[in-house]
Structures are given as structure tokens and as C-alpha cells.
Design an enzyme around this catalytic site. Structure first.
Site, PDB file in Angstrom:
ATOM      1  N   ARG A 284     -17.303   1.449 -48.444  1.00 55.42           N
ATOM      2  CA  ARG A 284     -16.968   2.561 -48.629  1.00 55.42           C
ATOM      3  C   ARG A 284     -16.596   3.870 -47.865  1.00 55.42           C
ATOM      4  O   ARG A 284     -17.446   4.215 -46.384  1.00 55.42           O
ATOM      5  CB  ARG A 284     -18.152   2.689 -49.423  1.00 55.42           C
ATOM      6  CG  ARG A 284     -18.379   3.859 -50.218  1.00 55.42           C
ATOM      7  CD  ARG A 284     -17.577   4.417 -51.756  1.00 55.42           C
ATOM      8  NE  ARG A 284     -17.456   5.697 -51.213  1.00 55.42           N
ATOM      9  CZ  ARG A 284     -18.507   6.457 -52.652  1.00 55.42           C
ATOM     10  NH1 ARG A 284     -19.142   6.037 -52.711  1.00 55.42           N
ATOM     11  NH2 ARG A 284     -18.036   7.964 -53.005  1.00 55.42           N
ATOM     12  N   ARG A 293     -12.400   3.246 -54.814  1.00 54.08           N
ATOM     13  CA  ARG A 293     -13.111   2.981 -53.221  1.00 54.08           C
ATOM     14  C   ARG A 293     -13.698   1.231 -54.023  1.00 54.08           C
ATOM     15  O   ARG A 293     -13.481   0.745 -54.836  1.00 54.08           O
ATOM     16  CB  ARG A 293     -14.656   3.557 -53.999  1.00 54.08           C
ATOM     17  CG  ARG A 293     -15.170   3.400 -55.067  1.00 54.08           C
ATOM     18  CD  ARG A 293     -16.018   4.749 -55.890  1.00 54.08           C
ATOM     19  NE  ARG A 293     -14.918   6.059 -55.419  1.00 54.08           N
ATOM     20  CZ  ARG A 293     -15.932   6.966 -55.804  1.00 54.08           C
ATOM     21  NH1 ARG A 293     -16.535   6.880 -56.101  1.00 54.08           N
ATOM     22  NH2 ARG A 293     -15.455   7.421 -56.024  1.00 54.08           N
ATOM     23  N   ASP A 296     -19.348   1.706 -55.479  1.00 50.80           N
ATOM     24  CA  ASP A 296     -20.130   3.092 -55.958  1.00 50.80           C
ATOM     25  C   ASP A 296     -21.239   2.672 -55.792  1.00 50.80           C
ATOM     26  O   ASP A 296     -21.728   2.294 -57.176  1.00 50.80           O
ATOM     27  CB  ASP A 296     -19.391   3.835 -56.779  1.00 50.80           C
ATOM     28  CG  ASP A 296     -19.379   5.269 -56.629  1.00 50.80           C
ATOM     29  OD1 ASP A 296     -20.186   5.902 -56.373  1.00 50.80           O
ATOM     30  OD2 ASP A 296     -19.584   5.603 -57.968  1.00 50.80           O
ATOM     31  N   ASP A 298     -24.341   4.896 -57.872  1.00 52.04           N
ATOM     32  CA  ASP A 298     -24.964   6.156 -58.565  1.00 52.04           C
ATOM     33  C   ASP A 298     -26.756   6.016 -59.177  1.00 52.04           C
ATOM     34  O   ASP A 298     -26.517   5.234 -59.810  1.00 52.04           O
ATOM     35  CB  ASP A 298     -24.024   6.782 -59.659  1.00 52.04           C
ATOM     36  CG  ASP A 298     -22.837   7.150 -59.336  1.00 52.04           C
ATOM     37  OD1 ASP A 298     -22.234   7.874 -57.593  1.00 52.04           O
ATOM     38  OD2 ASP A 298     -22.025   7.503 -59.914  1.00 52.04           O
TER      39      ASP A 298
HETATM   40  N1  ATP Z   1     -28.125  11.481 -59.189  1.00 55.40           N
HETATM   41  C1  ATP Z   1     -27.164  11.110 -57.867  1.00 55.40           C
HETATM   42  N2  ATP Z   1     -26.460   9.537 -57.417  1.00 55.40           N
HETATM   43  C2  ATP Z   1     -25.553   9.573 -56.689  1.00 55.40           C
HETATM   44  N3  ATP Z   1     -25.045  10.343 -56.186  1.00 55.40           N
HETATM   45  C3  ATP Z   1     -25.934  11.836 -56.170  1.00 55.40           C
HETATM   46  C4  ATP Z   1     -27.015  12.097 -57.115  1.00 55.40           C
HETATM   47  N4  ATP Z   1     -26.599  13.054 -57.373  1.00 55.40           N
HETATM   48  C5  ATP Z   1     -25.858  13.925 -56.570  1.00 55.40           C
HETATM   49  N5  ATP Z   1     -25.689  12.991 -55.575  1.00 55.40           N
HETATM   50  C6  ATP Z   1     -25.089  13.423 -54.707  1.00 55.40           C
HETATM   51  O1  ATP Z   1     -23.138  13.352 -55.467  1.00 55.40           O
HETATM   52  C7  ATP Z   1     -22.419  13.038 -53.877  1.00 55.40           C
HETATM   53  C8  ATP Z   1     -21.027  12.795 -53.904  1.00 55.40           C
HETATM   54  O2  ATP Z   1     -21.545  11.022 -54.423  1.00 55.40           O
HETATM   55  P1  ATP Z   1     -20.711   9.945 -55.206  1.00 55.40           P
HETATM   56  O3  ATP Z   1     -19.726   9.906 -53.633  1.00 55.40           O
HETATM   57  O4  ATP Z   1     -20.919   8.941 -55.327  1.00 55.40           O
HETATM   58  O5  ATP Z   1     -19.419  10.638 -55.669  1.00 55.40           O
HETATM   59  P2  ATP Z   1     -18.161  10.506 -57.059  1.00 55.40           P
HETATM   60  O6  ATP Z   1     -18.866   8.919 -57.248  1.00 55.40           O
HETATM   61  O7  ATP Z   1     -17.049  10.116 -56.681  1.00 55.40           O
HETATM   62  O8  ATP Z   1     -18.613  11.096 -57.805  1.00 55.40           O
HETATM   63  P3  ATP Z   1     -19.693  10.910 -59.294  1.00 55.40           P
HETATM   64  O9  ATP Z   1     -21.063  11.441 -58.509  1.00 55.40           O
HETATM   65  O10 ATP Z   1     -18.864  12.001 -60.579  1.00 55.40           O
HETATM   66  O11 ATP Z   1     -19.859   9.761 -59.719  1.00 55.40           O
HETATM   67  C9  ATP Z   1     -23.678  12.399 -52.719  1.00 55.40           C
HETATM   68  O12 ATP Z   1     -23.476  12.981 -51.315  1.00 55.40           O
HETATM   69  C10 ATP Z   1     -25.061  12.744 -53.604  1.00 55.40           C
HETATM   70  O13 ATP Z   1     -25.746  13.486 -52.798  1.00 55.40           O
HETATM   71  N1  PH2 Z   2     -13.975   2.294 -64.839  1.00 54.54           N
HETATM   72  C1  PH2 Z   2     -14.731   3.749 -64.339  1.00 54.54           C
HETATM   73  N2  PH2 Z   2     -14.022   4.833 -63.331  1.00 54.54           N
HETATM   74  C2  PH2 Z   2     -14.588   6.078 -62.483  1.00 54.54           C
HETATM   75  C3  PH2 Z   2     -15.884   5.229 -61.242  1.00 54.54           C
HETATM   76  C4  PH2 Z   2     -16.251   3.290 -62.149  1.00 54.54           C
HETATM   77  O1  PH2 Z   2     -17.604   3.543 -62.019  1.00 54.54           O
HETATM   78  N3  PH2 Z   2     -16.156   3.375 -63.822  1.00 54.54           N
HETATM   79  N4  PH2 Z   2     -16.269   5.275 -60.851  1.00 54.54           N
HETATM   80  C5  PH2 Z   2     -16.230   6.344 -60.689  1.00 54.54           C
HETATM   81  C6  PH2 Z   2     -16.783   7.659 -59.799  1.00 54.54           C
HETATM   82  O2  PH2 Z   2     -18.157   7.485 -59.710  1.00 54.54           O
HETATM   83  C7  PH2 Z   2     -15.066   7.660 -60.938  1.00 54.54           C
HETATM   84  N5  PH2 Z   2     -14.501   6.743 -62.740  1.00 54.54           N
END
Ligand code: ATP
Ligand code: PH2
Length: 355
Positions: A284, A293, A296, A298
Site C-alpha cells: 500500500r 491501491r 485498503d 478501514d
Molecule cells: N475508522 C478509521 N479507519 C481507518 N482509518 C481511519 C479511521 N479514522 C481515521 N482514520 C485515519 O484516516 C487516515 C487515512 O486513512 P486511509 O488512507 O485509509 O484513507 P482513505 O482510504 O484514502 O479514505 P477513507 O478514509 O475515506 O477510506 C488514516 O491515517 C487514519 O489515521
Molecule cells: N468500490 C470502492 N471504491 C472505493 C473504495 C473501495 O474500497 N471500494 N475505497 C476507497 C477509499 O477507501 C475509495 N473508493
């Protein structure tokens, strides 16, 4: 030949005090006898200095002596007036401090800490019954260990303890049980205490670059291998259209998404730190927001925990509007609820109704 008597007899007495002739009553030779109370008492009166001559320490011979006086008091922590090494029973502490015998005992017992004890012994009722048995109540927890017996003094690594109990993030050395080590010790080797019940954490997985399927599979294995964590259920893997900052993008590489429910005793922040490790292991790269990516991960929710810390927002702030999260979650847990947002099934229906 036997030595003659003359040879063994004592050497002649040292020269008499030059002042002794002047001070007949003194009887002084090399040093004057100390004036004792008993001597004074015997004579029935106190002898004056003039009668007695100079005090012992003022005596001219005495002054000529090199080095400290013979019976000088040792300046030790034993306290003033203590000249000899005390009996072991009277010593305590590393510096041989003397446990002072209590003086003025009767005076002390009239007040202060001994008052209750005195009443107790004499059968008097305590003035305040609630205080009478202070320190003796049966329901009182055992006395705390003294400082010397607490782990700190024994060199315990509190950082390690905290990490073991899931308070601090682990070292960034890898995600698997064997890979995560705290000061040379695998975290998973450590008995788990502290968190009595594991929390159910919902982890969303997504990948749209590389060997997506293999990556998701490996990431799920890594999740199950986290310390203090068991994987409970995993959804089917679903292919979804990439959502970008400008909306769904049919041209962008498609995602594979899944959701895993894990039972964990790791603190939420620690779990997130592990998720970041797993992401990093699978190539990543962090760059643009919502960029393509390899993996990912979350943290969608952690029990009913709500957090507004920017580093960890719980539940995930965008989970309620992401069908690629809600749909696989609903598949593994049809009764799931997103804390603060409602039933997952309802959220999905709302999203679909809004399209
Ligand atoms: N519930 C959470 N899960 C994952 N990351 C989180 C969460 N809350 C806050 N963050 C923070 O968000 C920052 C960015 O995370 P990440 O790179 O996964 O974002 P992204 O996947 O691009 O966007 P999104 O957060 O919308 O999925 C991380 O550094 C993390 O500290
Ligand atoms: N379909 C799909 N789209 C995304 C996804 C994902 O997991 N699935 N994750 C993102 C950033 O977390 C942004 N966009």
C-alpha cells in the site's frame, strides 16, 4: 636469659603537668579526672572550674594531641549521641538508621495516631466508630505492595505491559503473531489480562491494484493472526465500481471488497496500527485520497465505541454512505447496526432508494 625486672618494669611516668603545682586541689597528672555527678554528689557540692582546673578539652596536653579526640561522636545517620553500632534488631534501612525508641510514650499516647490503639486496649469505645477499625476492615483490599515490591523496582518494562494489554501501538515490524515483537518477545506469547471481553471490530477490506484476490486472502489471514484477535466471520468477496472523489468511476480499476468481523482485545488504536502494518506489507502506498491501491483496510466500527480523534474516527465517518462496505457487512451479519447511524439493512435500503 630472663629479662631483668628493671627491663620489664613500666617506663617512668610522663612529666607532670607544669601547672599542677599551681593547682594543688586538682591532683592533675597528664589530664584532669572528669568531674562526675557522683563525685559532685559525694562531695555534696558542685566544684567550680577554678577549683577543678581547666576542663578536659581545654587541658594543654589534650590540645597538643594530633588528630581527632578519641571519643568523638560519629556523625552518622544514626543520630546524635549514638556511638556504637546498634544491635541488628534496632537497625533498619540501608543506611543503618537507628529505629528510635519511642520517648515520651505516655505523652504520645494522649493524642495522634496512638489514641485509637490506647482506647482499643483499654476497652473504651472509639470516639468515632467509623474510624475505630480503620485499616482492619475485612472488606478492605489487601495492602498495596511496598514500592520495593512493585514491578517498577524490579525493572519491569511498563511499555511492554501496556502494549501487551493493548494500550499502546506495537512496534512496526510486521503483522503476524510471530512478526510482532515487543523487546524481543512475541506479543502472542504473553498471557492476556486486562480486557475481560473482546470487542467485535468490523474491518472493511478493498483492493483495486495488483493480484486483488490474493491480496485480500493474505490480508484476511494476517487479520486472523493478530495477537489477541480471532477472526469471527468473513463476507464473500464482491467486485465493485471504484468510487473516486468525483463519484463512481466505471473507467477506474474495479475493486474487490470484503468485510471481516474480528473479536479482539486490542485497543482500537492498536488495532488500527496493525491494519496499517498489514496494508504496508501488501504494498500500500499512501498518496492521493481515494487513489487506486493494492490494499485498503478501514476500521468501520469497534463495538459501540465512538471516537472523534482525527487519527481514529469511530465509527468510520463514511461507512454509512458506502454500499461497498455495508453490503458485505450485511451479508455476514444481517442484524448489524452501525453505532449512531442505525441498522445496516436500513442504511443499504436508503442508499439504494436514493439512486
Ligand atoms: N475508522 C478509521 N479507519 C481507518 N482509518 C481511519 C479511521 N479514522 C481515521 N482514520 C485515519 O484516516 C487516515 C487515512 O486513512 P486511509 O488512507 O485509509 O484513507 P482513505 O482510504 O484514502 O479514505 P477513507 O478514509 O475515506 O477510506 C488514516 O491515517 C487514519 O489515521
Ligand atoms: N468500490 C470502492 N471504491 C472505493 C473504495 C473501495 O474500497 N471500494 N475505497 C476507497 C477509499 O477507501 C475509495 N473508493
Amino acid at each position: 636469659m630472663r629479662p631483668s625486672l628493671a627491663a620489664t618494669s613500666r617506663p617512668p611516668s610522663p612529666a607532670r603537668c607544669p601547672r599542677e603545682t599551681e593547682r594543688g586541689p586538682c591532683g592533675c597528672t597528664t589530664s584532669p579526672p572528669p568531674a562526675t555527678h557522683s563525685a559532685s554528689r559525694r562531695s555534696g557540692r558542685t566544684r567550680t572550674r577554678r577549683e577543678h582546673g581547666p576542663r578536659r578539652r581545654d587541658h594543654p596536653h589534650r590540645r597538643a594531641r594530633v588528630g581527632p579526640p578519641r571519643r568523638v561522636r560519629r556523625r552518622t545517620c544514626a543520630g546524635a549521641g549514638v556511638r556504637r553500632r546498634p544491635h541488628v534488631a534496632d537497625r533498619h534501612g540501608p543506611c543503618r538508621r537507628i529505629r528510635r525508641r519511642r520517648r515520651h510514650g505516655p505523652l504520645r499516647r494522649t493524642g495522634g495516631a496512638d489514641r485509637g490503639a490506647r482506647r482499643h486496649r483499654s476497652g473504651e469505645p472509639a470516639r468515632d466508630p467509623r474510624r475505630a477499625d480503620r485499616g482492619r476492615r475485612a472488606d478492605r483490599s489487601p495492602r498495596r505492595a511496598s514500592r520495593r515490591h512493585r514491578p517498577q523496582a524490579l525493572g519491569a518494562d511498563h511499555g511492554a505491559v501496556r502494549r501487551r494489554l493493548g494500550h499502546d501501538p506495537p512496534h512496526a515490524t510486521g503483522p503476524s503473531r510471530r512478526a510482532v515483537r515487543v523487546r524481543g518477545r512475541a506479543v502472542s506469547d504473553v498471557a492476556v489480562e486486562g480486557r475481560p471481553r473482546p470487542a467485535i471490530a468490523v474491518v472493511a477490506l478493498g483492493a483495486n491494484l495488483g493480484d486483488r484476490e490474493a491480496t485480500l486472502e493474505a490480508a484476511l489471514t494476517d487479520l486472523a493472526a493478530l495477537p489477541l484477535t480471532d477472526r469471527v466471520r468473513t463476507s464473500a468477496v464482491m467486485e465493485t465500481v471504484a468510487v473516486t472523489t468525483s463519484g463512481p468511476d466505471a473507467e477506474a480499476p474495479r475493486y474487490l471488497n470484503a468485510v471481516a468481523l474480528v473479536a479482539t482485545r486490542l485497543a482500537p488504536s492498536v488495532l488500527l496500527a496493525y491494519l496499517h502494518q498489514i496494508e504496508a506489507r501488501h504494498g500500500r502506498e499512501r498518496g492521493e485520497r481515494w487513489a487506486d491501491r493494492t490494499l485498503d483496510l478501514d476500521l468501520v466500527s469497534y463495538g459501540a465505541v465512538v471516537s472523534n480523534d482525527a487519527r481514529l474516527i469511530l465509527p468510520h465517518p463514511r461507512a454509512a454512505e458506502r454500499e461497498f462496505v455495508l453490503a458485505p457487512w450485511h451479508e455476514v451479519d444481517p442484524d448489524a447496526e452501525l453505532p449512531g447511524a442505525g441498522r445496516v439493512a436500513d442504511l443499504i435500503a436508503d442508499l439504494r432508494g436514493a439512486r
